[in-house]
Design a protein around this motif. Structure first.
Motif, PDB file in Angstrom:
ATOM      1  N   VAL A   1       0.409  -1.131   0.089  1.00  0.00           N
ATOM      2  CA  VAL A   1      -0.479  -0.349   0.089  1.00  0.00           C
ATOM      3  C   VAL A   1       1.107   1.087   0.290  1.00  0.00           C
ATOM      4  CG1 VAL A   1      -1.593   1.248   1.381  1.00  0.00           C
ATOM      5  CG2 VAL A   1      -1.832  -0.726   1.261  1.00  0.00           C
ATOM      6  N   VAL A   2       0.646   1.594  -0.532  1.00  0.00           N
ATOM      7  CA  VAL A   2       1.075   2.905  -0.933  1.00  0.00           C
ATOM      8  C   VAL A   2       0.266   4.724  -0.605  1.00  0.00           C
ATOM      9  CG1 VAL A   2       3.239   4.976  -2.568  1.00  0.00           C
ATOM     10  CG2 VAL A   2       3.213   2.399  -2.962  1.00  0.00           C
ATOM     11  N   PHE A   3       0.763   5.089  -0.350  1.00  0.00           N
ATOM     12  CA  PHE A   3       0.148   6.984   0.500  1.00  0.00           C
ATOM     13  C   PHE A   3       1.319   7.715  -0.339  1.00  0.00           C
ATOM     14  CE2 PHE A   3       1.523   6.127   4.324  1.00  0.00           C
ATOM     15  CZ  PHE A   3       1.366   7.048   4.662  1.00  0.00           C
ATOM     16  N   SER A   4       1.186   9.138  -0.911  1.00  0.00           N
ATOM     17  CA  SER A   4       1.563  10.209  -1.071  1.00  0.00           C
ATOM     18  C   SER A   4       1.154  10.934  -1.001  1.00  0.00           C
ATOM     19  CB  SER A   4       2.141  10.004  -2.175  1.00  0.00           C
ATOM     20  OG  SER A   4       3.407  10.954  -2.911  1.00  0.00           O
ATOM     21  N   LEU A   5       2.114  12.111  -0.552  1.00  0.00           N
ATOM     22  CA  LEU A   5       1.502  13.756   0.432  1.00  0.00           C
ATOM     23  C   LEU A   5       2.139  14.932  -0.302  1.00  0.00           C
ATOM     24  CD1 LEU A   5       3.720  13.363   2.728  1.00  0.00           C
ATOM     25  CD2 LEU A   5       1.412  11.884   4.214  1.00  0.00           C
ATOM     26  N   PRO A   6       1.829  16.070   0.600  1.00  0.00           N
ATOM     27  CA  PRO A   6       2.737  16.795   0.423  1.00  0.00           C
ATOM     28  C   PRO A   6       3.305  16.909   0.592  1.00  0.00           C
ATOM     29  CG  PRO A   6       0.190  17.605  -0.499  1.00  0.00           C
ATOM     30  CD  PRO A   6       0.395  16.122   0.636  1.00  0.00           C
ATOM     31  N   GLY A   7       4.001  17.014   1.558  1.00  0.00           N
ATOM     32  CA  GLY A   7       4.550  17.219   2.595  1.00  0.00           C
ATOM     33  C   GLY A   7       4.834  16.737   3.956  1.00  0.00           C
TER      34      GLY A   7
ATOM     35  N   TRP B   1       1.073  15.116  -5.498  1.00  0.00           N
ATOM     36  CA  TRP B   1      -0.317  15.360  -5.106  1.00  0.00           C
ATOM     37  C   TRP B   1      -1.019  14.380  -4.219  1.00  0.00           C
ATOM     38  CZ3 TRP B   1      -3.831  18.963  -5.895  1.00  0.00           C
ATOM     39  CH2 TRP B   1      -5.174  18.851  -6.385  1.00  0.00           C
ATOM     40  N   ARG B   2      -1.700  14.842  -3.561  1.00  0.00           N
ATOM     41  CA  ARG B   2      -2.375  13.261  -2.650  1.00  0.00           C
ATOM     42  C   ARG B   2      -2.952  11.934  -3.006  1.00  0.00           C
ATOM     43  NH1 ARG B   2      -2.001  14.436   2.779  1.00  0.00           N
ATOM     44  NH2 ARG B   2      -2.263  16.665   2.588  1.00  0.00           N
ATOM     45  N   TYR B   3      -2.396  11.284  -3.268  1.00  0.00           N
ATOM     46  CA  TYR B   3      -3.095   9.671  -3.536  1.00  0.00           C
ATOM     47  C   TYR B   3      -2.428   8.941  -2.780  1.00  0.00           C
ATOM     48  CZ  TYR B   3       1.909   9.174  -5.192  1.00  0.00           C
ATOM     49  OH  TYR B   3       2.447   8.319  -5.861  1.00  0.00           O
ATOM     50  N   SER B   4      -3.403   7.440  -3.301  1.00  0.00           N
ATOM     51  CA  SER B   4      -3.294   6.525  -2.651  1.00  0.00           C
ATOM     52  C   SER B   4      -3.322   5.599  -3.160  1.00  0.00           C
ATOM     53  CB  SER B   4      -3.288   6.095  -0.883  1.00  0.00           C
ATOM     54  OG  SER B   4      -5.496   5.667  -1.365  1.00  0.00           O
ATOM     55  N   MET B   5      -2.493   4.198  -3.189  1.00  0.00           N
ATOM     56  CA  MET B   5      -2.623   3.174  -3.933  1.00  0.00           C
ATOM     57  C   MET B   5      -2.350   1.514  -3.736  1.00  0.00           C
ATOM     58  SD  MET B   5       0.358   3.940  -7.268  1.00  0.00           S
ATOM     59  CE  MET B   5       2.529   4.073  -6.134  1.00  0.00           C
ATOM     60  N   LEU B   6      -2.853   0.737  -4.177  1.00  0.00           N
ATOM     61  CA  LEU B   6      -2.537  -0.657  -4.477  1.00  0.00           C
ATOM     62  C   LEU B   6      -1.532  -1.318  -5.237  1.00  0.00           C
ATOM     63  CD1 LEU B   6      -2.830  -3.242  -1.791  1.00  0.00           C
ATOM     64  CD2 LEU B   6      -4.907  -4.080  -2.775  1.00  0.00           C
ATOM     65  N   VAL B   7      -0.909  -1.470  -4.322  1.00  0.00           N
ATOM     66  CA  VAL B   7      -0.238  -2.033  -5.831  1.00  0.00           C
ATOM     67  C   VAL B   7       0.673  -4.127  -5.719  1.00  0.00           C
ATOM     68  CG1 VAL B   7       2.524  -1.717  -6.809  1.00  0.00           C
ATOM     69  CG2 VAL B   7       1.198  -0.162  -6.086  1.00  0.00           C
ATOM     70  N   ARG B   8       0.128  -4.694  -6.845  1.00  0.00           N
ATOM     71  CA  ARG B   8       0.751  -5.935  -6.585  1.00  0.00           C
ATOM     72  C   ARG B   8       2.098  -6.704  -7.302  1.00  0.00           C
ATOM     73  NH1 ARG B   8      -3.533  -8.325  -2.936  1.00  0.00           N
ATOM     74  NH2 ARG B   8      -5.161  -7.017  -3.184  1.00  0.00           N
ATOM     75  N   ASP B   9       2.966  -6.460  -6.996  1.00  0.00           N
ATOM     76  CA  ASP B   9       4.176  -7.093  -7.908  1.00  0.00           C
ATOM     77  C   ASP B   9       4.233  -6.230  -9.293  1.00  0.00           C
ATOM     78  OD1 ASP B   9       6.308  -8.697  -8.701  1.00  0.00           O
ATOM     79  OD2 ASP B   9       4.930  -9.546 -10.038  1.00  0.00           O
ATOM     80  N   GLY B  10       4.341  -4.922  -8.150  1.00  0.00           N
ATOM     81  CA  GLY B  10       4.467  -3.770  -9.587  1.00  0.00           C
ATOM     82  C   GLY B  10       3.326  -2.942  -9.909  1.00  0.00           C
ATOM     83  N   VAL B  11       2.479  -3.676 -10.439  1.00  0.00           N
ATOM     84  CA  VAL B  11       1.400  -3.512 -10.796  1.00  0.00           C
ATOM     85  C   VAL B  11       0.797  -2.482 -10.022  1.00  0.00           C
ATOM     86  CG1 VAL B  11      -0.889  -4.264 -11.817  1.00  0.00           C
ATOM     87  CG2 VAL B  11       1.666  -5.018 -12.825  1.00  0.00           C
ATOM     88  N   ILE B  12      -0.035  -1.552 -10.695  1.00  0.00           N
ATOM     89  CA  ILE B  12      -1.380  -0.823  -9.610  1.00  0.00           C
ATOM     90  C   ILE B  12      -2.673  -1.745  -9.970  1.00  0.00           C
ATOM     91  CG2 ILE B  12      -2.300   1.113  -9.607  1.00  0.00           C
ATOM     92  CD1 ILE B  12      -0.237   2.790 -11.097  1.00  0.00           C
ATOM     93  N   ASP B  13      -3.086  -2.024  -8.864  1.00  0.00           N
ATOM     94  CA  ASP B  13      -4.178  -2.750  -8.534  1.00  0.00           C
ATOM     95  C   ASP B  13      -5.013  -1.974  -8.488  1.00  0.00           C
ATOM     96  OD1 ASP B  13      -5.584  -4.998  -8.800  1.00  0.00           O
ATOM     97  OD2 ASP B  13      -5.607  -4.733  -6.509  1.00  0.00           O
ATOM     98  N   LYS B  14      -5.147  -0.734  -7.473  1.00  0.00           N
ATOM     99  CA  LYS B  14      -6.189  -0.387  -7.056  1.00  0.00           C
ATOM    100  C   LYS B  14      -5.794   1.466  -6.830  1.00  0.00           C
ATOM    101  CE  LYS B  14     -10.296   1.472  -6.291  1.00  0.00           C
ATOM    102  NZ  LYS B  14     -11.284   1.983  -7.153  1.00  0.00           N
ATOM    103  N   LEU B  15      -5.916   2.382  -7.707  1.00  0.00           N
ATOM    104  CA  LEU B  15      -5.769   3.683  -7.369  1.00  0.00           C
ATOM    105  C   LEU B  15      -6.374   5.411  -6.571  1.00  0.00           C
ATOM    106  CD1 LEU B  15      -2.910   6.117  -7.547  1.00  0.00           C
ATOM    107  CD2 LEU B  15      -3.619   6.368  -9.894  1.00  0.00           C
TER     108      LEU B  15
END
Length: 263
Positions: free
Chosen positions: A52-58, A140-154
């Motif tokens: 699980v990845v989440f990204s944020l401004p800072g 930008w603020r976002y999150s994603m589920l990544v399985r074996d390097g492939v984005i499953d859900k964004l």
């Protein structure tokens, strides 16, 4: 921010941002671990794993520090039970800032990943212009589920003024993974140093594996604070999900009603 970035970047992600089914960008990250430099890559982080990845401004910014990072840290055990190998937080900050932010937030379950050169964020199509805030180019603020390097859900935050925080939060991701996944109780205890009844409740919580926040009241304000908040004058006073459970006896009964050991 480079002149090229200024020409290309808008206030929100453009149509070329990566989407479900795409692979994550192939980049190398440099991190600080104490006095040492460490390198890692997207292949090491995502290869053969569910992340699980989440990204944020800072780092150190209000929403990121008060809600975004803490909730992922809190719900990390629930994600692990659902087969998530790691939770990663990406920000366009340098390694020293991300290391200090993690220390300041006591983040030991979420992997803080500094994207200082914005290589990953640019590759995701999520690099945006926040120069109006004196931030320069940020994620930008976002999150994603990544399985074996492939984005499953964004989950990408909507294009709205300010800093929208509606869909990239930990609870949204957890509900998507398992709509029936139980949420941990939100527990806070008003206590005082040297209180044997407080110690008894803390011991019961520890034996039951129940997470809680301990708020130790200073002596001069204790009586007034207790009366104002709970209507009582003794410690501990325990709250669960915004409701007052009560003193040590009431709290131990509440634990017993949940079938918890130590109650």
């Amino acid at each position: 921010m480079t002149a090229e970035d200024r020409c290309e970047l808008g206030k929100a992600p453009g149509p070329n941002a990566r989407k479900a089914g795409d692979r994550v960008p192939d980049v190398t990250f440099r991190l600080r671990r104490g006095p040492e430099w460490i390198e890692t890559s997207t292949e090491k982080i995502f290869g053969g794993r569910t992340v699980v990845v989440f990204s944020l401004p800072g780092a150190f910014t209000p929403t990121c520090s008060s809600m975004h990072l803490p909730r992922y840290e809190e719900l990390a055990p629930q994600f692990e039970r659902l087969g998530v190998d790691e939770i990663v937080c990406v920000a366009v900050n340098d390694p020293f800032v991300m290391e200090e932010w993690g220390r300041n937030e006591s983040a030991d379950k979420v992997h803080l990943l500094p994207d200082g050169n914005a290589a990953f964020t640019r590759g995701m199509g999520m690099l945006v212009d926040k120069s109006d805030l004196n931030f320069g180019a940020r994620s930008w603020r976002y999150s994603m589920l990544v399985r074996d390097g492939v984005i499953d859900k964004l989950f990408v935050e909507p294009d709205k003024p300010g800093d929208p925080f509606e869909v990239s939060d930990a609870d949204t991701m957890l509900r998507w993974l398992d709509p029936k996944a139980p949420r941990p109780d939100e527990i806070a205890m008003l206590s005082r140093e040297g209180c044997e009844f407080c110690a008894r409740v803390k011991s019961a919580f520890a034996e039951a594996g129940v997470a809680y926040t301990d708020i130790s009241l200073p002596p001069l304000q204790r009586a007034r604070a207790l009366r104002a908040i709970t209507g009582a004058q003794t410690t501990p006073q325990v709250f669960v999900n915004g409701k007052l459970v009560g003193d040590s006896e009431a709290t131990l009964k509440w634990l017993a009603s949940r079938g918890q050991p130590g109650a």
